[in-house]
Design a protein around this motif. Structure first.
Motif, short mmCIF file in Angstrom:
data_model
loop_
_atom_site.label_atom_id
_atom_site.label_comp_id
_atom_site.label_asym_id
_atom_site.label_seq_id
_atom_site.Cartn_x
_atom_site.Cartn_y
_atom_site.Cartn_z
N ASN A 254 44.29 39.84 28.69
CA ASN A 254 43.91 41.00 27.89
C ASN A 254 42.44 41.30 28.09
N GLY A 255 42.10 42.57 27.98
CA GLY A 255 40.69 42.97 28.17
C GLY A 255 40.28 44.04 27.18
N LYS B 188 45.62 45.76 29.74
CA LYS B 188 46.03 44.73 30.69
C LYS B 188 45.07 44.69 31.87
N LYS B 189 44.54 43.51 32.14
CA LYS B 189 43.61 43.33 33.26
C LYS B 189 43.97 42.07 34.04
N PHE B 190 43.31 41.89 35.18
CA PHE B 190 43.49 40.65 35.94
C PHE B 190 42.15 40.22 36.52
N THR B 191 42.07 38.93 36.80
CA THR B 191 40.86 38.34 37.39
C THR B 191 41.26 37.29 38.41
N VAL C 167 37.01 40.87 38.81
CA VAL C 167 36.87 40.26 37.48
C VAL C 167 37.14 41.34 36.44
N GLY C 168 38.17 41.12 35.61
CA GLY C 168 38.48 42.08 34.57
C GLY C 168 38.91 43.44 35.11
N ILE C 169 39.75 43.45 36.14
CA ILE C 169 40.20 44.69 36.76
C ILE C 169 41.45 45.22 36.03
#
Length: 214
Positions: free
Chosen positions: A81-82, A93-96, A114-116
């Motif tokens: 989560n971001g 919704k994010k990914f790192t 980071v935090g995409i």
């Protein structure tokens, strides 16, 4: 001094000289054992230490994969989560990329991912979600589907990419492992694909252990 007194003196000296050091060393060994047991107990109750061991294991696994496939870059990304949308209050919704290894002369990309927001890569994420993997043997071959990744690949130098899903035991997608050829495009063999998918399964299990610590 009587013979009995002399004998007693000799016995005391003998006990002090011989038995004393043995007893002292025994006491010292008990203290060392107690200290080691205490250290082990601390480690067993330390989530950060346990997580560190899992992190090392995952890094070793992707390094092995890099060497075995003779790839140029291997990374592991996870969703998280971001923050929240202002209007709806729903989680963004994010990914790192949390783990990465590269071959000699190849640049890392983890700082760029980071935090995409997952919305930037919805096509590729959907492909991994639906089929548990994604494969682009040549990013420069327009006849091959690239799932919206060509512009990103141009920026990172990726020529070929295979991604395998990281899933929970219940089948929920929580990340992916990516294996790249950067120096030149090359098709992935079936054995390499199977190895990447197996490694993804192993890493998923390791990450489940981390989540339990938390």
């Amino acid at each position: 001094m009587t013979d009995q007194a002399l004998l007693a003196t000799v016995l005391v000296a003998l006990i002090t000289a011989v038995i004393g050091p043995i007893v002292l060393e025994y006491i010292r060994s008990l203290i060392r054992k107690k200290e080691k047991d205490a250290e082990k107990a601390d480690e067993a109750d330390d989530p950060m230490y346990d997580e560190m061991l899992v992190d090392i294991t995952i890094t070793e696994q992707i390094q092995y994969l890099l060497d075995k496939v003779d790839a140029d870059r291997v990374w592991v990304m996870q969703f998280h989560n971001g923050g929240h949308y202002y209007a709806s209050g729903l989680s963004i919704k994010k990914f790192t990329i949390f783990f990465e290894v590269v071959s000699t002369g190849v640049s890392t990309i983890r700082e760029k991912f980071v935090g995409i927001p997952t919305s930037f890569f919805s096509k590729s994420i959907k492909e991994v979600h639906d089929h548990s993997f994604l494969c682009v043997d040549d990013m420069n071959d327009e006849s091959q589907p690239a799932y919206g990744l060509r512009d990103t690949a141009e920026g990172t130098g990726c020529q070929s990419l295979f991604m395998a899903a990281l899933k929970t035991p219940s089948g929920k997608l929580h990340g992916a492992i990516g294996v790249e050829f950067v120096k030149e495009a090359r098709a992935f063999t079936e054995d390499e694909k199977e190895l990447i998918i197996d490694t993804a399964s192993y890493i998923s299990g390791a990450l489940e252990v981390i989540h339990k610590f938390k």
